[in-house]
Design an enzyme around this catalytic site. Structure first.
Site, PDB file in Angstrom:
ATOM      1  N   GLU A 174       0.812  -1.227   0.000  1.00  0.00           N
ATOM      2  CA  GLU A 174       0.000   0.000   0.000  1.00  0.00           C
ATOM      3  C   GLU A 174       0.846   1.277   0.000  1.00  0.00           C
ATOM      4  O   GLU A 174       0.652   2.177   0.822  1.00  0.00           O
ATOM      5  CB  GLU A 174      -0.971  -0.017   1.188  1.00  0.00           C
ATOM      6  CG  GLU A 174      -1.872  -1.262   1.164  1.00  0.00           C
ATOM      7  CD  GLU A 174      -2.851  -1.354   2.333  1.00  0.00           C
ATOM      8  OE1 GLU A 174      -2.740  -0.573   3.292  1.00  0.00           O
ATOM      9  OE2 GLU A 174      -3.735  -2.222   2.280  1.00  0.00           O
TER      10      GLU A 174
ATOM     11  N   ASN B  70       2.391  -4.707  -3.349  1.00  0.00           N
ATOM     12  CA  ASN B  70       1.020  -5.167  -3.148  1.00  0.00           C
ATOM     13  C   ASN B  70       0.151  -3.943  -2.854  1.00  0.00           C
ATOM     14  O   ASN B  70       0.570  -3.044  -2.123  1.00  0.00           O
ATOM     15  CB  ASN B  70       1.004  -6.132  -1.950  1.00  0.00           C
ATOM     16  CG  ASN B  70      -0.277  -6.916  -1.813  1.00  0.00           C
ATOM     17  OD1 ASN B  70      -0.766  -7.506  -2.786  1.00  0.00           O
ATOM     18  ND2 ASN B  70      -0.850  -6.935  -0.614  1.00  0.00           N
TER      19      ASN B  70
ATOM     20  N   HIS C 141      -9.994  -6.545  -2.790  1.00  0.00           N
ATOM     21  CA  HIS C 141     -11.101  -6.448  -1.818  1.00  0.00           C
ATOM     22  C   HIS C 141     -12.296  -5.803  -2.528  1.00  0.00           C
ATOM     23  O   HIS C 141     -12.366  -4.586  -2.653  1.00  0.00           O
ATOM     24  CB  HIS C 141     -10.673  -5.631  -0.597  1.00  0.00           C
ATOM     25  CG  HIS C 141      -9.609  -6.302   0.210  1.00  0.00           C
ATOM     26  ND1 HIS C 141      -9.838  -7.491   0.876  1.00  0.00           N
ATOM     27  CD2 HIS C 141      -8.313  -5.990   0.431  1.00  0.00           C
ATOM     28  CE1 HIS C 141      -8.722  -7.860   1.503  1.00  0.00           C
ATOM     29  NE2 HIS C 141      -7.781  -6.965   1.238  1.00  0.00           N
TER      30      HIS C 141
ATOM     31  N   GLU D 191      -5.536 -10.957  -2.020  1.00  0.00           N
ATOM     32  CA  GLU D 191      -6.424 -10.848  -0.846  1.00  0.00           C
ATOM     33  C   GLU D 191      -7.891 -10.799  -1.270  1.00  0.00           C
ATOM     34  O   GLU D 191      -8.689 -10.028  -0.731  1.00  0.00           O
ATOM     35  CB  GLU D 191      -6.084  -9.582  -0.039  1.00  0.00           C
ATOM     36  CG  GLU D 191      -4.628  -9.501   0.391  1.00  0.00           C
ATOM     37  CD  GLU D 191      -4.304  -8.271   1.240  1.00  0.00           C
ATOM     38  OE1 GLU D 191      -5.226  -7.614   1.746  1.00  0.00           O
ATOM     39  OE2 GLU D 191      -3.105  -7.964   1.385  1.00  0.00           O
TER      40      GLU D 191
ATOM     41  N   ASP E  37     -11.647 -10.903  -1.668  1.00  0.00           N
ATOM     42  CA  ASP E  37     -12.923 -11.183  -1.003  1.00  0.00           C
ATOM     43  C   ASP E  37     -13.979 -10.274  -1.619  1.00  0.00           C
ATOM     44  O   ASP E  37     -13.659  -9.277  -2.256  1.00  0.00           O
ATOM     45  CB  ASP E  37     -12.866 -11.099   0.532  1.00  0.00           C
ATOM     46  CG  ASP E  37     -12.357  -9.782   1.088  1.00  0.00           C
ATOM     47  OD1 ASP E  37     -12.216  -8.800   0.321  1.00  0.00           O
ATOM     48  OD2 ASP E  37     -12.107  -9.725   2.308  1.00  0.00           O
TER      49      ASP E  37
HETATM   50  C1  XIL Z   1      -6.336  -7.116   7.895  1.00  0.00           C
HETATM   51  C2  XIL Z   1      -6.647  -8.367   8.711  1.00  0.00           C
HETATM   52  O1  XIL Z   1      -7.479  -9.205   7.955  1.00  0.00           O
HETATM   53  C3  XIL Z   1      -7.308  -8.000  10.011  1.00  0.00           C
HETATM   54  O2  XIL Z   1      -7.458  -9.153  10.832  1.00  0.00           O
HETATM   55  C4  XIL Z   1      -6.484  -6.945  10.750  1.00  0.00           C
HETATM   56  O3  XIL Z   1      -7.191  -6.523  11.896  1.00  0.00           O
HETATM   57  C5  XIL Z   1      -6.218  -5.760   9.848  1.00  0.00           C
HETATM   58  O4  XIL Z   1      -5.597  -6.191   8.656  1.00  0.00           O
HETATM   59  N1  XIL Z   1      -4.942  -5.122   3.397  1.00  0.00           N
HETATM   60  C6  XIL Z   1      -3.918  -5.923   3.841  1.00  0.00           C
HETATM   61  C7  XIL Z   1      -4.165  -6.872   4.953  1.00  0.00           C
HETATM   62  O5  XIL Z   1      -2.839  -5.911   3.239  1.00  0.00           O
HETATM   63  O6  XIL Z   1      -3.028  -7.083   5.736  1.00  0.00           O
HETATM   64  C8  XIL Z   1      -5.308  -6.443   5.823  1.00  0.00           C
HETATM   65  O7  XIL Z   1      -5.575  -7.483   6.758  1.00  0.00           O
HETATM   66  C9  XIL Z   1      -6.517  -6.134   4.977  1.00  0.00           C
HETATM   67  C10 XIL Z   1      -6.239  -5.012   4.017  1.00  0.00           C
END
Ligand code: XIL
Length: 349
Positions: free
Chosen positions: A159, A200, A236, A265, A267
């Protein structure tokens, strides 16, 4: 590409129809991954891995790649300065080795989930810029070295950009300048020359300023011979926003720079309550994401950010939203899970 699009249209037009092109339907996601020549992974909740046998069984049956959801973040591995706590991270790596899963290391340099001693020290001025750079070097080196040979890919920098394409004003940028990114990749490469090193980010599926700024950074890093090998798209998504229809094209643009690609990641959340219609839309988003990855030769991995609604970050982080995963709370496959399996073999790799 056209055949793939056609297969997708047919799949969406004929719900419930199995679209396995080469023989039998895959029996699980691992099988689907193998048939398509990619890896399908999940984030791992270490507490659940330890305490819930059904969670553990499903994780190890369905996935051939894993990412520690929190266990490798800096606050987890060095809660006190100089005191390393590797137990949880070790547990994920050990479980993966036993079950033939590759591992994505997540994440070395980020602005979130930093240990309090570090942020407080920077804030009160007791940790100056030169010391901060040294602390970062030691962190990257120690963590990558510990898992040398056991991590397929590292999310080295997470990020780095804002949605408007400016570099995020993290403590790293503020105190070390933009060179912290090249430094981190070089230190990681030195500590494990075989690990694939990734940038990422989120919203990179559609945010044009972020896409352009990230592409420009990758070009610059490549020109400086910085060892960067991959671009991770967090993925996401939410069904209340349109599906990012240009995603495959964006992946292709990064691939053209010589990077491998991963969805790291994935979802697909929704506003609650859950309805059958929303679950059908969610299924479409999941299948489109996998299909987009498969359409780009360089895309090698699709990892979901948790596989069961029993354990997801979404309800905690997005007010009124939830149910983002492939399986429900009792680990039954949702329509999205069935739709992925029904894709069958779609890639020629
Ligand atoms: C999130 C986890 O899923 C949570 O359990 C934690 O509280 C916060 O982080 N982007 C990322 C991940 O790169 O590391 C994050 O994970 C979600 C957003």
């Amino acid at each position: 590409m056209r055949a793939l699009a056609l297969a997708l249209v047919l799949l969406l037009a004929l719900p419930g129809t199995a679209y396995a092109q080469g023989g039998h339907d895959p029996r699980d996601l691992r099988d689907l991954a193998r048939k398509n020549g990619i890896r399908i992974g999940s984030a791992v909740d270490v507490a659940a891995l330890r305490a819930e046998p059904d969670y553990r069984a499903a994780l190890n049956r369905e996935f051939d790649h894993v990412t520690a959801e929190n266990a490798m973040k800096w606050e987890s591995v060095e809660p006190e300065r100089g005191v390393h706590t590797w137990d949880d991270a070790d547990a994920v790596v050990r479980n993966a080795r036993r079950h033939g899963q590759k591992v994505r290391g997540h994440t070395l340099v980020w602005h979130n989930q930093l240990p309090a001693w570090l942020t407080a020290g920077v804030e009160d001025g007791s940790i100056g810029a030169a010391e901060l750079r040294e602390i970062l070097r030691e962190h990257v080196t120690a963590q990558v070295r510990r898992y040398r040979g056991q991590i397929r890919a590292w999310d080295v920098v997470n990020e780095a950009f804002e949605d408007d394409g400016t570099m995020r004003q993290s403590i790293w940028l503020k105190h070390l300048g933009p060179g912290y990114i090249a430094d981190a990749f070089r230190w990681a490469h030195r500590a494990d020359p075989h690990a694939r090193l990734y940038l990422n980010d989120y919203n990179l599926e559609w945010s044009v300023p972020k896409i352009e700024a990230t592409l420009a950074l990758v070009k610059e890093l490549k020109a400086q011979r910085v060892p960067i090998h991959g671009m991770g798209f967090q993925g996401h998504l939410g069904i209340q926003y349109g599906y990012p229809g240009d995603w495959a094209n964006v992946m292709g643009r990064f691939a053209e720079l010589g990077l491998e690609i991963a969805i790291t990641e994935l979802d697909v959340r929704m506003e609650l309550p859950v309805t059958a219609e929303k679950l059908a839309t969610q299924a479409e988003y999941y299948t489109r994401a996998l299909t987009d990855c498969l359409s780009v030769r360089a895309c090698e991995e699709v990892t979901v950010w948790g596989f069961t609604d029993r354990h997801s970050w979404v309800p905690e982080w997005f007010d009124g939203e939830g149910a983002p995963c492939l399986m429900d709370e009792s680990l039954a496959g949702k329509p999205a899970y069935d739709a992925l399996l029904a894709l069958g073999k779609v890639s020629g790799r």
